[in-house]
Design a protein around this motif. Sequence first.
Motif, PDB file in Angstrom:
ATOM      1  N   MET A  58      30.833 -15.164 -30.421  1.00 20.11           N
ATOM      2  CA  MET A  58      30.065 -14.865 -31.790  1.00 20.11           C
ATOM      3  C   MET A  58      28.767 -16.316 -30.985  1.00 20.11           C
ATOM      4  SD  MET A  58      32.793 -14.300 -34.029  1.00 20.11           S
ATOM      5  CE  MET A  58      31.749 -15.051 -35.280  1.00 20.11           C
ATOM      6  N   ALA A  59      29.439 -17.507 -30.938  1.00 18.10           N
ATOM      7  CA  ALA A  59      28.477 -18.293 -30.846  1.00 18.10           C
ATOM      8  C   ALA A  59      26.950 -18.547 -29.843  1.00 18.10           C
ATOM      9  CB  ALA A  59      29.526 -19.737 -30.059  1.00 18.10           C
ATOM     10  N   ALA A  60      27.512 -17.526 -28.011  1.00 14.88           N
ATOM     11  CA  ALA A  60      27.069 -17.610 -27.564  1.00 14.88           C
ATOM     12  C   ALA A  60      25.117 -16.657 -28.689  1.00 14.88           C
ATOM     13  CB  ALA A  60      26.904 -16.039 -26.707  1.00 14.88           C
ATOM     14  N   ARG A  61      25.960 -15.856 -29.699  1.00 15.28           N
ATOM     15  CA  ARG A  61      24.484 -14.796 -30.097  1.00 15.28           C
ATOM     16  C   ARG A  61      24.235 -15.052 -31.820  1.00 15.28           C
ATOM     17  NH1 ARG A  61      27.788 -12.840 -26.495  1.00 15.28           N
ATOM     18  NH2 ARG A  61      26.929 -11.218 -24.872  1.00 15.28           N
ATOM     19  N   ASN A  62      24.629 -16.522 -31.956  1.00 14.46           N
ATOM     20  CA  ASN A  62      25.061 -17.217 -33.561  1.00 14.46           C
ATOM     21  C   ASN A  62      25.261 -16.013 -34.327  1.00 14.46           C
ATOM     22  OD1 ASN A  62      23.850 -19.107 -35.201  1.00 14.46           O
ATOM     23  ND2 ASN A  62      21.833 -18.306 -35.564  1.00 14.46           N
ATOM     24  N   ILE A  63      26.254 -15.236 -33.607  1.00 17.72           N
ATOM     25  CA  ILE A  63      26.179 -14.094 -35.661  1.00 17.72           C
ATOM     26  C   ILE A  63      27.563 -15.195 -36.075  1.00 17.72           C
ATOM     27  CG2 ILE A  63      28.147 -11.875 -35.227  1.00 17.72           C
ATOM     28  CD1 ILE A  63      27.809 -11.625 -32.551  1.00 17.72           C
ATOM     29  N   PRO A  64      27.158 -14.438 -37.180  1.00 14.67           N
ATOM     30  CA  PRO A  64      27.618 -14.964 -38.587  1.00 14.67           C
ATOM     31  C   PRO A  64      29.515 -15.194 -38.717  1.00 14.67           C
ATOM     32  CG  PRO A  64      25.881 -14.117 -39.371  1.00 14.67           C
ATOM     33  CD  PRO A  64      25.677 -13.723 -37.697  1.00 14.67           C
ATOM     34  N   GLY A  65      29.005 -13.423 -38.524  1.00 18.58           N
ATOM     35  CA  GLY A  65      30.689 -12.490 -38.459  1.00 18.58           C
ATOM     36  C   GLY A  65      31.340 -11.814 -38.420  1.00 18.58           C
ATOM     37  N   GLY A  66      32.514 -11.852 -37.554  1.00 18.02           N
ATOM     38  CA  GLY A  66      33.453 -10.552 -37.322  1.00 18.02           C
ATOM     39  C   GLY A  66      35.025 -10.597 -37.656  1.00 18.02           C
ATOM     40  N   ALA A  67      35.179  -9.458 -37.102  1.00 16.37           N
ATOM     41  CA  ALA A  67      36.865  -9.314 -37.598  1.00 16.37           C
ATOM     42  C   ALA A  67      37.094  -8.985 -35.778  1.00 16.37           C
ATOM     43  CB  ALA A  67      36.797  -9.160 -38.343  1.00 16.37           C
ATOM     44  N   LEU A  68      39.210  -9.072 -35.495  1.00 15.57           N
ATOM     45  CA  LEU A  68      39.247  -8.405 -34.840  1.00 15.57           C
ATOM     46  C   LEU A  68      40.777  -8.333 -34.577  1.00 15.57           C
ATOM     47  CD1 LEU A  68      40.406  -7.914 -31.217  1.00 15.57           C
ATOM     48  CD2 LEU A  68      41.260 -10.663 -31.414  1.00 15.57           C
ATOM     49  N   ALA A  69      41.289  -6.886 -34.672  1.00 14.06           N
ATOM     50  CA  ALA A  69      42.849  -6.818 -34.920  1.00 14.06           C
ATOM     51  C   ALA A  69      43.591  -6.040 -33.212  1.00 14.06           C
ATOM     52  CB  ALA A  69      43.048  -5.170 -36.114  1.00 14.06           C
ATOM     53  N   ILE A  70      45.008  -6.718 -33.531  1.00 17.92           N
ATOM     54  CA  ILE A  70      45.544  -5.443 -32.127  1.00 17.92           C
ATOM     55  C   ILE A  70      46.299  -4.533 -31.906  1.00 17.92           C
ATOM     56  CG2 ILE A  70      45.822  -6.533 -29.698  1.00 17.92           C
ATOM     57  CD1 ILE A  70      44.404  -9.667 -29.995  1.00 17.92           C
ATOM     58  N   LEU A  71      46.547  -3.844 -31.506  1.00 21.09           N
ATOM     59  CA  LEU A  71      48.061  -3.225 -31.779  1.00 21.09           C
ATOM     60  C   LEU A  71      48.383  -3.073 -30.375  1.00 21.09           C
ATOM     61  CD1 LEU A  71      48.659  -0.737 -33.838  1.00 21.09           C
ATOM     62  CD2 LEU A  71      47.469   0.492 -32.107  1.00 21.09           C
ATOM     63  N   ARG A  72      50.076  -3.229 -30.532  1.00 14.45           N
ATOM     64  CA  ARG A  72      50.562  -3.391 -29.152  1.00 14.45           C
ATOM     65  C   ARG A  72      51.922  -2.287 -29.324  1.00 14.45           C
ATOM     66  NH1 ARG A  72      54.629  -6.463 -26.112  1.00 14.45           N
ATOM     67  NH2 ARG A  72      54.490  -6.206 -24.196  1.00 14.45           N
ATOM     68  N   HIS A  73      52.077  -1.514 -28.877  1.00 11.87           N
ATOM     69  CA  HIS A  73      52.839  -0.175 -29.077  1.00 11.87           C
ATOM     70  C   HIS A  73      53.412   0.028 -30.212  1.00 11.87           C
ATOM     71  CE1 HIS A  73      53.956  -0.962 -24.720  1.00 11.87           C
ATOM     72  NE2 HIS A  73      54.300  -2.125 -25.069  1.00 11.87           N
ATOM     73  N   GLY A  74      52.486   0.076 -31.186  1.00  4.73           N
ATOM     74  CA  GLY A  74      52.445   0.850 -32.677  1.00  4.73           C
ATOM     75  C   GLY A  74      52.657  -0.163 -33.516  1.00  4.73           C
ATOM     76  N   ARG A  75      52.529  -1.472 -33.523  1.00  8.51           N
ATOM     77  CA  ARG A  75      53.051  -2.983 -34.311  1.00  8.51           C
ATOM     78  C   ARG A  75      51.874  -3.144 -33.732  1.00  8.51           C
ATOM     79  NH1 ARG A  75      55.365  -5.785 -31.773  1.00  8.51           N
ATOM     80  NH2 ARG A  75      55.542  -5.610 -30.053  1.00  8.51           N
ATOM     81  N   LEU A  76      51.246  -3.800 -35.907  1.00  7.20           N
ATOM     82  CA  LEU A  76      49.884  -4.794 -35.413  1.00  7.20           C
ATOM     83  C   LEU A  76      50.415  -6.011 -34.719  1.00  7.20           C
ATOM     84  CD1 LEU A  76      47.067  -4.779 -36.409  1.00  7.20           C
ATOM     85  CD2 LEU A  76      47.027  -4.906 -38.925  1.00  7.20           C
ATOM     86  N   VAL A  77      49.976  -7.027 -33.839  1.00  8.42           N
ATOM     87  CA  VAL A  77      50.310  -7.767 -33.615  1.00  8.42           C
ATOM     88  C   VAL A  77      49.325  -9.082 -33.937  1.00  8.42           C
ATOM     89  CG1 VAL A  77      51.763  -6.946 -32.168  1.00  8.42           C
ATOM     90  CG2 VAL A  77      49.407  -7.722 -31.199  1.00  8.42           C
ATOM     91  N   TYR A  78      48.013  -8.719 -34.169  1.00  4.79           N
ATOM     92  CA  TYR A  78      47.095  -9.652 -34.476  1.00  4.79           C
ATOM     93  C   TYR A  78      46.389  -9.206 -34.834  1.00  4.79           C
ATOM     94  CZ  TYR A  78      45.116 -14.434 -33.774  1.00  4.79           C
ATOM     95  OH  TYR A  78      44.543 -15.788 -33.805  1.00  4.79           O
ATOM     96  N   ALA A  79      45.750  -9.512 -36.582  1.00  6.33           N
ATOM     97  CA  ALA A  79      44.779  -9.275 -37.335  1.00  6.33           C
ATOM     98  C   ALA A  79      43.952 -10.341 -37.799  1.00  6.33           C
ATOM     99  CB  ALA A  79      44.861  -8.576 -38.335  1.00  6.33           C
ATOM    100  N   ARG A  80      42.680 -10.701 -37.335  1.00 10.24           N
ATOM    101  CA  ARG A  80      42.143 -12.279 -38.060  1.00 10.24           C
ATOM    102  C   ARG A  80      40.351 -12.048 -38.215  1.00 10.24           C
ATOM    103  NH1 ARG A  80      45.283 -17.267 -35.955  1.00 10.24           N
ATOM    104  NH2 ARG A  80      43.647 -19.128 -37.027  1.00 10.24           N
ATOM    105  N   GLY A  81      39.942 -12.604 -39.208  1.00  7.78           N
ATOM    106  CA  GLY A  81      38.174 -13.072 -39.478  1.00  7.78           C
ATOM    107  C   GLY A  81      38.189 -13.903 -39.191  1.00  7.78           C
ATOM    108  N   TYR A  82      36.857 -14.302 -38.117  1.00  2.74           N
ATOM    109  CA  TYR A  82      35.982 -14.893 -37.947  1.00  2.74           C
ATOM    110  C   TYR A  82      34.639 -15.886 -38.385  1.00  2.74           C
ATOM    111  CZ  TYR A  82      39.058 -14.360 -34.168  1.00  2.74           C
ATOM    112  OH  TYR A  82      40.466 -13.767 -33.673  1.00  2.74           O
TER     113      TYR A  82
END
Length: 437
Positions: A58-82
Amino acid sequence: MTASSLTRPSSKASACGCGMKRRAFLRTTFAALCLPSLARGNGPSPLPSFDRCLEHFMAARNIPGGALAILRHGRLVYARGYGWAQREQQIPVQPTTLFRLASLSKPITALAILRLAQARRLSLDEPAFDRLGLAPLPGKTRDPRLEHITIRHLLQHTGGWDRAVSGDPMFMSHPIARACGVPSPPGPRDIIRYMMGRPLDFDPGTRHAYSNFGYCVLGRIIEAVTGHPYETWVRRDLLTPLGIRSMRLGRSQLRNAHPGEAHYYMADNRTAPSVFEEVPSVVPAPYGSFCLEAMDAHGGWLASVVDLMRLSAALPGHGGSLLTAEMWQELVRPPAPPVARDAHGRLNDMYYGCGWLVRPIQTPPGHNIWHSGSLPGTFTFWVILSNGMAWAVLFNQRREANGLPDTEIDGLLHLAAAHVQEWPESDEFPRYYRPSS
């Protein structure tokens, strides 16, 4: 909207498709991942390499906002906003913030079609246009090759339209409206009638050419088969049973934005001509220079990253039962020859299946599937891997001629995953979803 990536289960940065030499890419990215993380959160992050990946991108492109979520073996192990969902009012991105999905809408439409095929309400190899009951505009002749276009052709982008040759009708609001004698922007059925009176660019099934219009037709097939509006059926059959209640179709104009939706930005604050006759002739590019409502089935959905992981978890390989094993094989099946074959008739190492890009994996046997999406003010990326992992990233600004490819995010995320020494054991889904009644 595009669908370009080379996702594969590898720590090599060649997956990113970024055009950088591999050593330079790895050196630059590793340095970025070693920087302190600036992501918001309560306490230390359990996956700091992913935080640094998003912040670097995001910093390299000056993007204001983003979000990420990660699934592992059917479980939501991470979800975060930036960063910021709305920069001017400093409203932060949350894991539940809604973003325009752009072409990530195509996998959703494809899943809805496959569900109808699974229920024997349609066949993937039936003629697509027979369901619609539409005719070309008066005075126009129907290309006889339309009779040979199947639903599978539409899903795999082999229907016969090539936007590089004849343009993308989903972005031709004014001329199509004039031809149809309707106010701009025209609706999906007007666009289809207009296109039915134009010649195809190639014989159906003979080659691949990415087609937003083909997915517009698929949306109308869903309506014809079910008797329900496209959005109503997808929410009823696909989303609500999974507890996904926030996903909905987006709206073009800022005044009609949904609560909880991100604001969309252009790096250069670009404006463009409006396709809406009742608004000023020049508008911010993300808000009225195209008609999002007409793009429903190929580019119109809003979702959060958590929503996309809930859909991922519902697929075979992650413990889900949204599709049967038979229908999953239809999703990942390669197009019939000669599509996706080299000069010797050998299948390419990646191809477009039913709604997703697909890479077969030999050891252990399986398939990686993924899609990207892009509109003015939006860039999105969704990956489901054969090793039980999946992730999605959504941004409220895309690259605008700064020489940095958006698809670099692919390699960055694989590299971030390779840096994880211990994955969280928790499941965050209960924080976001209630069981359906």
